[in-house]
Design an enzyme around this catalytic site. Structure first.
Site, PDB file in Angstrom:
ATOM      1  N   ARG A  53       0.868  -1.181   0.000  1.00  0.00           N
ATOM      2  CA  ARG A  53       0.000   0.000   0.000  1.00  0.00           C
ATOM      3  C   ARG A  53       0.906   1.232   0.000  1.00  0.00           C
ATOM      4  O   ARG A  53       1.936   1.256   0.682  1.00  0.00           O
ATOM      5  CB  ARG A  53      -0.904   0.043   1.238  1.00  0.00           C
ATOM      6  CG  ARG A  53      -2.043  -0.959   1.242  1.00  0.00           C
ATOM      7  CD  ARG A  53      -3.131  -0.649   0.204  1.00  0.00           C
ATOM      8  NE  ARG A  53      -4.249  -1.568   0.256  1.00  0.00           N
ATOM      9  CZ  ARG A  53      -4.340  -2.698  -0.464  1.00  0.00           C
ATOM     10  NH1 ARG A  53      -3.385  -3.039  -1.310  1.00  0.00           N
ATOM     11  NH2 ARG A  53      -5.403  -3.480  -0.347  1.00  0.00           N
ATOM     12  N   GLU A 110      -3.674   7.147  -4.045  1.00  0.00           N
ATOM     13  CA  GLU A 110      -4.295   6.435  -5.152  1.00  0.00           C
ATOM     14  C   GLU A 110      -5.773   6.798  -5.330  1.00  0.00           C
ATOM     15  O   GLU A 110      -6.470   6.894  -4.315  1.00  0.00           O
ATOM     16  CB  GLU A 110      -4.190   4.934  -4.814  1.00  0.00           C
ATOM     17  CG  GLU A 110      -4.004   4.055  -6.000  1.00  0.00           C
ATOM     18  CD  GLU A 110      -3.686   2.627  -5.571  1.00  0.00           C
ATOM     19  OE1 GLU A 110      -2.673   2.418  -4.888  1.00  0.00           O
ATOM     20  OE2 GLU A 110      -4.486   1.762  -5.909  1.00  0.00           O
ATOM     21  N   HIS A 146      -1.767  -0.532  -9.883  1.00  0.00           N
ATOM     22  CA  HIS A 146      -2.291  -1.471  -8.873  1.00  0.00           C
ATOM     23  C   HIS A 146      -2.746  -2.796  -9.519  1.00  0.00           C
ATOM     24  O   HIS A 146      -3.927  -3.137  -9.494  1.00  0.00           O
ATOM     25  CB  HIS A 146      -3.426  -0.827  -8.067  1.00  0.00           C
ATOM     26  CG  HIS A 146      -3.588  -1.454  -6.700  1.00  0.00           C
ATOM     27  ND1 HIS A 146      -4.020  -0.766  -5.606  1.00  0.00           N
ATOM     28  CD2 HIS A 146      -3.377  -2.731  -6.253  1.00  0.00           C
ATOM     29  CE1 HIS A 146      -4.072  -1.577  -4.554  1.00  0.00           C
ATOM     30  NE2 HIS A 146      -3.677  -2.775  -4.933  1.00  0.00           N
TER      31      HIS A 146
HETATM   32  C1  DGY Z   1      -5.271  -6.586  -2.346  1.00  0.00           C
HETATM   33  O1  DGY Z   1      -5.971  -7.579  -2.544  1.00  0.00           O
HETATM   34  O2  DGY Z   1      -5.208  -6.024  -1.264  1.00  0.00           O
HETATM   35  C2  DGY Z   1      -4.477  -6.109  -3.492  1.00  0.00           C
HETATM   36  O3  DGY Z   1      -3.955  -4.859  -3.269  1.00  0.00           O
HETATM   37  C3  DGY Z   1      -5.294  -6.176  -4.766  1.00  0.00           C
HETATM   38  O4  DGY Z   1      -4.460  -6.215  -5.887  1.00  0.00           O
END
Ligand code: DGY
Length: 320
Positions: free
Chosen positions: A239, A268, A286
């Site tokens: 993240r 984002e 992403h």
């Molecule tokens: C998640 O599942 O948390 C991922 O970031 C998706 O790609």
């Protein structure tokens, strides 16, 4: 008896939707082209018994308060930082996620970013597309090999371990920082558990695999980032908020590290415009779990979690 209602906030792959329909639920999939707005979400969740949400849907107190009969929120993601899970728990709502099924896809993408950064794929691509390639040259776009490099895994969970296995196969030495010891990584990959400071100072590649929580916000802060080797590469498929992004950009500008690969961003979907100007970054939108295999399996798992809870059974992958 009325059919149980399931609301899905976006058109996800149909594997899970089929399962829900087969069970006889009344399934509504939000049909808007854009992401659902908060006001629309509040309207839609009112009468739903179960909801499938995306990581982009903010499920805060206000949204949870609007739920009149919801028993389960199945997040279509492994991460669940978009949901106030404590508040949901207090309201008796089970929250689930989709771990495991996206591990290999995310680990593959992480290694793609590592290689793209180490070998300057984006600069090579740019050269070709601008018709400026004049033939093989001894010093054209030199990068780094993976063999014998120290690969630092920040967060040795499922995805961290899957990345470590791949890096080990490339000949890297694995070090890791994690709240818990990972004996499989230590035994199978000779991975060494180290402090965060050691990981940052010694790694040639750092790959982030921690969930976003209060304690991991800006975990890689100025002090730590400034200790990275100037030949090192940083990869973030976790993240955006776990790094001090602005400071990282300043290091990249001054070439204090070799390159960085981003799949996630602090604000984002907004991307810091300074990042777009840099040559030593690889930027992806992403895509960690973006494979047919993972996204179908995520859809099925989210549906199975809903079915389990609404049938009075334990959910498969609860987070609260
Ligand atoms: C998640 O599942 O948390 C991922 O970031 C998706 O790609």
């Amino acid at each position: 008896m009325d059919k149980k209602k399931i609301f899905i906030t976006y058109n996800i792959p149909e594997a899970g939707i089929k399962l829900l329909l087969k069970k006889g639920y009344d399934v509504e999939v939000y049909s808007g082209k854009k992401l659902i707005s908060k006001s629309e979400l509040i309207k839609k969740v009112k009468n739903a018994d179960g909801i499938i949400t995306l990581l982009t849907d903010k499920i805060d107190k206000q949204v949870i308060d609007a739920m009149q009969r919801c028993k389960v929120i199945a997040n279509y993601a492994a991460g669940y930082n978009n949901i106030d899970i404590e508040y949901a728990k207090a309201k008796g709502i089970i929250v689930t996620n989709t771990p495991d099924v996206l591990t290999d896809s995310t680990a593959d993408l992480t290694m793609s970013l590592v290689l793209a950064c180490m070998r300057q794929f984006n600069e090579g691509e740019k050269l070709m597309r601008s018709n400026k390639f004049q033939g093989w040259r001894p010093k054209l776009l030199l990068g780094y090999e993976l063999k014998n490099k120290i690969f630092g895994i920040l967060g040795m969970g499922r995805i961290g371990f899957a990345v470590a296995k791949r890096a080990y196969a490339f000949g890297c030495k694995i070090i890791y920082y994690s709240s818990k010891r990972h004996t499989d990584a230590e035994q199978l990959l000779k991975a060494k558990r180290v402090s965060l400071h050691t990981l940052v100072r010694e790694s040639d590649i750092i790959s982030l695999h921690v969930p976003l929580m209060e304690k991991t916000k800006k975990l890689l802060n100025k002090k730590l980032l400034s200790q990275m080797k100037n030949t090192s590469v940083l990869i973030n498929t976790a993240r955006g908020e776990v790094i001090d992004e602005e400071y990282l950009i300043s290091l990249l500008k001054k070439k204090k590290i070799f390159a960085a690969g981003f799949d996630v961003y602090e604000n984002e979907p907004k991307v810091n415009p300074e990042l777009l100007k840099l040559e030593n970054v690889v930027l992806l939108p992403h895509l960690g779990s973006a494979t047919h295999e993972a996204r179908n399996a995520m859809s099925e798992l989210a549906a199975k979690n809903i079915i389990a809870v609404l049938s009075g059974r334990k959910s498969l992958t609860p987070v609260n």
